[in-house]
Design an enzyme around this catalytic site. Structure first.
Site, PDB file in Angstrom:
ATOM      1  N   GLY A  79       0.815  -1.204   0.000  1.00 19.03           N
ATOM      2  CA  GLY A  79       0.000   0.000   0.000  1.00 19.03           C
ATOM      3  C   GLY A  79       0.848   1.252   0.000  1.00 19.03           C
ATOM      4  O   GLY A  79       2.076   1.209   0.156  1.00 19.03           O
ATOM      5  N   GLY A 128      -0.206  -4.849   1.131  1.00 19.31           N
ATOM      6  CA  GLY A 128      -1.436  -4.610   0.391  1.00 19.31           C
ATOM      7  C   GLY A 128      -1.606  -5.524  -0.807  1.00 19.31           C
ATOM      8  O   GLY A 128      -2.733  -5.791  -1.228  1.00 19.31           O
ATOM      9  N   GLU A 151       5.136  -5.726   7.826  1.00 21.67           N
ATOM     10  CA  GLU A 151       4.793  -4.453   8.469  1.00 21.67           C
ATOM     11  C   GLU A 151       5.608  -4.139   9.712  1.00 21.67           C
ATOM     12  O   GLU A 151       5.791  -2.961  10.052  1.00 21.67           O
ATOM     13  CB  GLU A 151       3.298  -4.430   8.799  1.00 21.67           C
ATOM     14  CG  GLU A 151       2.395  -4.229   7.603  1.00 21.67           C
ATOM     15  CD  GLU A 151       2.193  -5.487   6.765  1.00 21.67           C
ATOM     16  OE1 GLU A 151       1.570  -5.395   5.696  1.00 21.67           O
ATOM     17  OE2 GLU A 151       2.673  -6.576   7.179  1.00 21.67           O
ATOM     18  N   ASP A 159      -2.142  -5.958   8.003  1.00 21.56           N
ATOM     19  CA  ASP A 159      -3.536  -5.584   7.816  1.00 21.56           C
ATOM     20  C   ASP A 159      -4.054  -6.241   6.540  1.00 21.56           C
ATOM     21  O   ASP A 159      -3.614  -7.315   6.192  1.00 21.56           O
ATOM     22  CB  ASP A 159      -3.699  -4.060   7.835  1.00 21.56           C
ATOM     23  CG  ASP A 159      -2.978  -3.361   6.691  1.00 21.56           C
ATOM     24  OD1 ASP A 159      -2.003  -3.918   6.154  1.00 21.56           O
ATOM     25  OD2 ASP A 159      -3.387  -2.240   6.321  1.00 21.56           O
TER      26      ASP A 159
END
Length: 360
Positions: A79, A128, A151, A159
């Site tokens: 992301g 992402g 992450e 996430d």
């Protein structure tokens, strides 16, 4: 979240749309089109993907959707964390909710789409990118695939439904992969439930053509698939389960320190370089995700956590700075060690309510 990647220039953005959507035979083909940025996902791209899915959902001419990425480097490096960094530094962390709500809604939609989605996770597929590829109905990797939820490198937590996937990996591999951000190859991804089939990269064009010709997409993919071979992560299962089954991350460290397998020592060394708060939250998030009923519930838990990080945790800004802004690879975490992470802080992360809810 992504590996380090160069930003796309305004000229590149103007030259072509960042998502290419077209119909090829019975296939609706979606190609992420930011190759210089390893197709890193931004808000505009989520909108373009949604628009195409809207158009094809009730179009009888489209029987299957194929998702792939432009360029040779990967499907999607993650992301747009640089935008996240800019908003937090500017004092507007809550503005990031716009992107996360759009991204997570797209993750859920991909999992629930009424037509089969075939994701081709060739090359780098991280953060992402996992949210796009690993919730699809049919998930293809190649010998070039590198999948990860990295992450904790940037003081953050997995996430995009990553904790749901990690929670359902065999044994305690989910805690290990989430905490350490370890990269999986194709065999690892299949074993851990992030992918279904290995298709050689030089056969992807032929696979796309066969899917466009019609027929059962699962059977078509199986016809091109090869055995993924031995998984390094599977081979590590014994020592991982012995160590990461501990009740706390501090105890995991103790077990790793005492373990005789050299790979356990390497995992401990890796953890010494990562964000203590990010690791502690991730460890707990994977554990809690095992008790959640579905992907949407996991996404809601993750959304609360990422908004908490953005509002309260300096490690997130520091991690992005070190990895993607200054690129000195020398983050200074606060607190600097797991021993200094207050358990009440971790508990509070899961009870914090975002100002804007994920699901209306």
């Amino acid at each position: 979240m992504p590996e380090s990647f160069p930003a796309q220039t305004s000229a590149e953005a103007a030259a072509e749309p960042t998502v290419l959507a077209r119909i090829e035979g019975v296939v609706g083909r979606l190609t992420l089109n930011r190759p210089r940025a390893i197709n890193a996902l931004d808000l505009q791209m989520t909108g373009l993907l949604d628009d195409a899915l809207d158009a094809w959902e009730h179009d009888d001419a489209v029987q299957v959707v194929v998702l792939d990425g432009a360029g040779e480097r990967g499907l999607c490096a993650g992301g747009d964390v640089r935008s996240l960094y800019d908003r937090i530094v500017a004092g507007h962390p809550d503005e990031t909710a716009v992107f996360f709500r759009a991204e997570y809604a797209l993750n859920a939609r991909l999992a629930e789409y009424p037509k089969p989605i075939v994701a081709l996770a060739d090359g780098i597929t991280m953060g992402g990118g996992i949210g796009l590829a690993s919730h699809a109905a049919i998930r293809v990797v190649t010998e070039r695939s590198k999948l990860a939820m990295p992450e904790t490198r940037i003081g953050f937590t997995p996430d995009v439904g990553g904790t749901w996937l990690l929670a359902h990996a065999p044994g305690h591999l989910g805690e290990y992969l989430g905490v350490t951000g370890t990269t999986m190859d194709a065999a690892d991804a299949v074993f851990c439930g992030f992918a279904d089939h290995l298709v050689p990269s030089d056969r992807l064009d032929a696979l796309r053509a066969a899917l466009a010709a019609g027929g059962d997409p699962e059977a078509t993919v199986r016809g091109f698939a090869q055995a993924p071979g031995a998984s390094t992560v599977e081979a590590a299962r014994a020592w991982v389960d012995e160590t990461f089954s501990a009740d706390t991350l501090a105890e995991v460290e103790e077990r790793l320190r005492a373990h005789t397998d050299p790979a356990a020592s390497r995992a401990l060394q890796t953890m010494g370089q990562l964000a203590p708060t990010g690791m502690a939250v991730t460890f707990e998030a994977v554990r809690r995700a095992r008790a959640l009923p579905d992907l949407r519930a996991a996404l809601a838990q993750e959304y609360g956590l990422v908004m908490w990080f953005g509002r309260t945790q300096p490690d997130l800004v520091e991690g992005i700075r070190a990895q993607l802004v200054d690129k000195d690879r020398d983050p200074h975490w606060s607190p600097a060690s797991l021993d200094d992470v207050d358990p009440a802080t971790i508990t509070g992360a899961f009870s914090d309510e975002p100002a804007v809810p994920l699901w209306d």
